[in-house]
Design a protein around this motif. Sequence first.
Motif, PDB file in Angstrom:
ATOM      1  N   GLN A   1       0.821  -1.205   0.000  1.00  0.00           N
ATOM      2  CA  GLN A   1       0.000   0.000   0.000  1.00  0.00           C
ATOM      3  C   GLN A   1       0.861   1.264   0.000  1.00  0.00           C
ATOM      4  OE1 GLN A   1      -0.430  -2.747   1.847  1.00  0.00           O
ATOM      5  NE2 GLN A   1      -2.502  -2.903   2.685  1.00  0.00           N
ATOM      6  N   VAL A   2       1.974   1.221   0.746  1.00  0.00           N
ATOM      7  CA  VAL A   2       2.883   2.364   0.769  1.00  0.00           C
ATOM      8  C   VAL A   2       3.482   2.591  -0.614  1.00  0.00           C
ATOM      9  CG1 VAL A   2       5.075   3.225   1.689  1.00  0.00           C
ATOM     10  CG2 VAL A   2       3.403   2.171   3.215  1.00  0.00           C
ATOM     11  N   GLN A   3       3.866   1.510  -1.282  1.00  0.00           N
ATOM     12  CA  GLN A   3       4.436   1.641  -2.624  1.00  0.00           C
ATOM     13  C   GLN A   3       3.417   2.236  -3.598  1.00  0.00           C
ATOM     14  OE1 GLN A   3       5.861  -2.304  -3.560  1.00  0.00           O
ATOM     15  NE2 GLN A   3       7.829  -1.969  -2.538  1.00  0.00           N
TER      16      GLN A   3
ATOM     17  N   ALA B   1       3.869   5.682  -5.566  1.00  0.00           N
ATOM     18  CA  ALA B   1       3.762   5.736  -7.021  1.00  0.00           C
ATOM     19  C   ALA B   1       2.937   6.942  -7.466  1.00  0.00           C
ATOM     20  CB  ALA B   1       3.147   4.446  -7.549  1.00  0.00           C
ATOM     21  N   GLN B   2       1.964   7.324  -6.642  1.00  0.00           N
ATOM     22  CA  GLN B   2       1.146   8.492  -6.967  1.00  0.00           C
ATOM     23  C   GLN B   2       1.863   9.795  -6.622  1.00  0.00           C
ATOM     24  OE1 GLN B   2      -2.752   8.061  -5.182  1.00  0.00           O
ATOM     25  NE2 GLN B   2      -2.766   5.862  -5.573  1.00  0.00           N
TER      26      GLN B   2
ATOM     27  N   ASP C   1       8.345   9.191 -11.364  1.00  0.00           N
ATOM     28  CA  ASP C   1       9.117   8.096 -11.962  1.00  0.00           C
ATOM     29  C   ASP C   1       9.307   6.932 -10.993  1.00  0.00           C
ATOM     30  OD1 ASP C   1      12.569   9.160 -11.436  1.00  0.00           O
ATOM     31  OD2 ASP C   1      10.814   9.314 -10.160  1.00  0.00           O
ATOM     32  N   TYR C   2       8.388   6.768 -10.038  1.00  0.00           N
ATOM     33  CA  TYR C   2       8.499   5.661  -9.097  1.00  0.00           C
ATOM     34  C   TYR C   2       8.271   4.336  -9.821  1.00  0.00           C
ATOM     35  CZ  TYR C   2       7.919   3.098  -4.738  1.00  0.00           C
ATOM     36  OH  TYR C   2       8.069   2.223  -3.704  1.00  0.00           O
ATOM     37  N   PRO C   3       9.070   3.285  -9.535  1.00  0.00           N
ATOM     38  CA  PRO C   3       8.885   1.977 -10.199  1.00  0.00           C
ATOM     39  C   PRO C   3       7.524   1.366  -9.874  1.00  0.00           C
ATOM     40  CG  PRO C   3      11.015   2.108  -9.090  1.00  0.00           C
ATOM     41  CD  PRO C   3      10.220   3.294  -8.634  1.00  0.00           C
TER      42      PRO C   3
ATOM     43  N   PRO D   1      12.705  12.264  -5.728  1.00  0.00           N
ATOM     44  CA  PRO D   1      12.323  11.669  -4.451  1.00  0.00           C
ATOM     45  C   PRO D   1      11.095  12.342  -3.845  1.00  0.00           C
ATOM     46  CG  PRO D   1      14.169  13.135  -4.158  1.00  0.00           C
ATOM     47  CD  PRO D   1      13.943  13.033  -5.638  1.00  0.00           C
ATOM     48  N   PHE D   2      10.470  11.621  -2.977  1.00  0.00           N
ATOM     49  CA  PHE D   2       9.354  12.177  -2.226  1.00  0.00           C
ATOM     50  C   PHE D   2       9.889  13.292  -1.333  1.00  0.00           C
ATOM     51  CE2 PHE D   2       7.024  12.221   1.794  1.00  0.00           C
ATOM     52  CZ  PHE D   2       5.760  12.522   1.337  1.00  0.00           C
TER      53      PHE D   2
END
Length: 199
Positions: free
Chosen positions: A101-103, A107-108, A112-114, A130-131
């Motif tokens: 859920q964190v991933q 991603a949102q 460019d998050y995998p 990065p966030f």
Amino acid sequence: YGELLVPVTERLDASLGYRYSDYDSAAGEVGTYKAEFDWQANDWMRLRAGYQVANRAPNTAELFQSETNQFQGTFSSADPCASTTLIPGFGNRPDNPNRLQVQQLCAQLIVDYPTPGTVAADTYMEGTVPFTGINAILVGNPNLVSEEAETWTLGVVFAEPGGIEGLTASLDFYNIEITGAISTFDGPAIYTKCFNRDG
């Protein structure tokens, strides 16, 4: 509002009070009250005790504040979307039971998050974007009702303890329980909930 001081005996006094409030807001009609006792045990010691039920109605800002942005960008855990984030069982760490859920949240937040569930996501460190923080929107709530506090007090007052002329010393104990507390979620609180710090 009314208050009454009753001399029960020469050494014992009782104080009773009641207040009625009627708010135009959702708080509506509220009654608060108290009962306090004061006993002069002897020439050098006096005992006092009380029970009170108080309330605080929401203020104008808590009721009607317009939308206000609050940015939270300092995190003790470092980047929560990185698998190397510092708090155990939190964020994108492998030991977080809510990691998927964190991933998905990350991603949102990060362009460019995998893709969640892939090897790239499992080994994600910080990425090129990065966030960096959470942008929270604070707004008043006209449906708030009063918060209530229940208070018990117990104390003792000493006159000229140790024979020191003119000195008065007191020792008091109290217990306060607040229900329906009115508060806002600040940036760190939102951040903690979003990234499943508490499991």
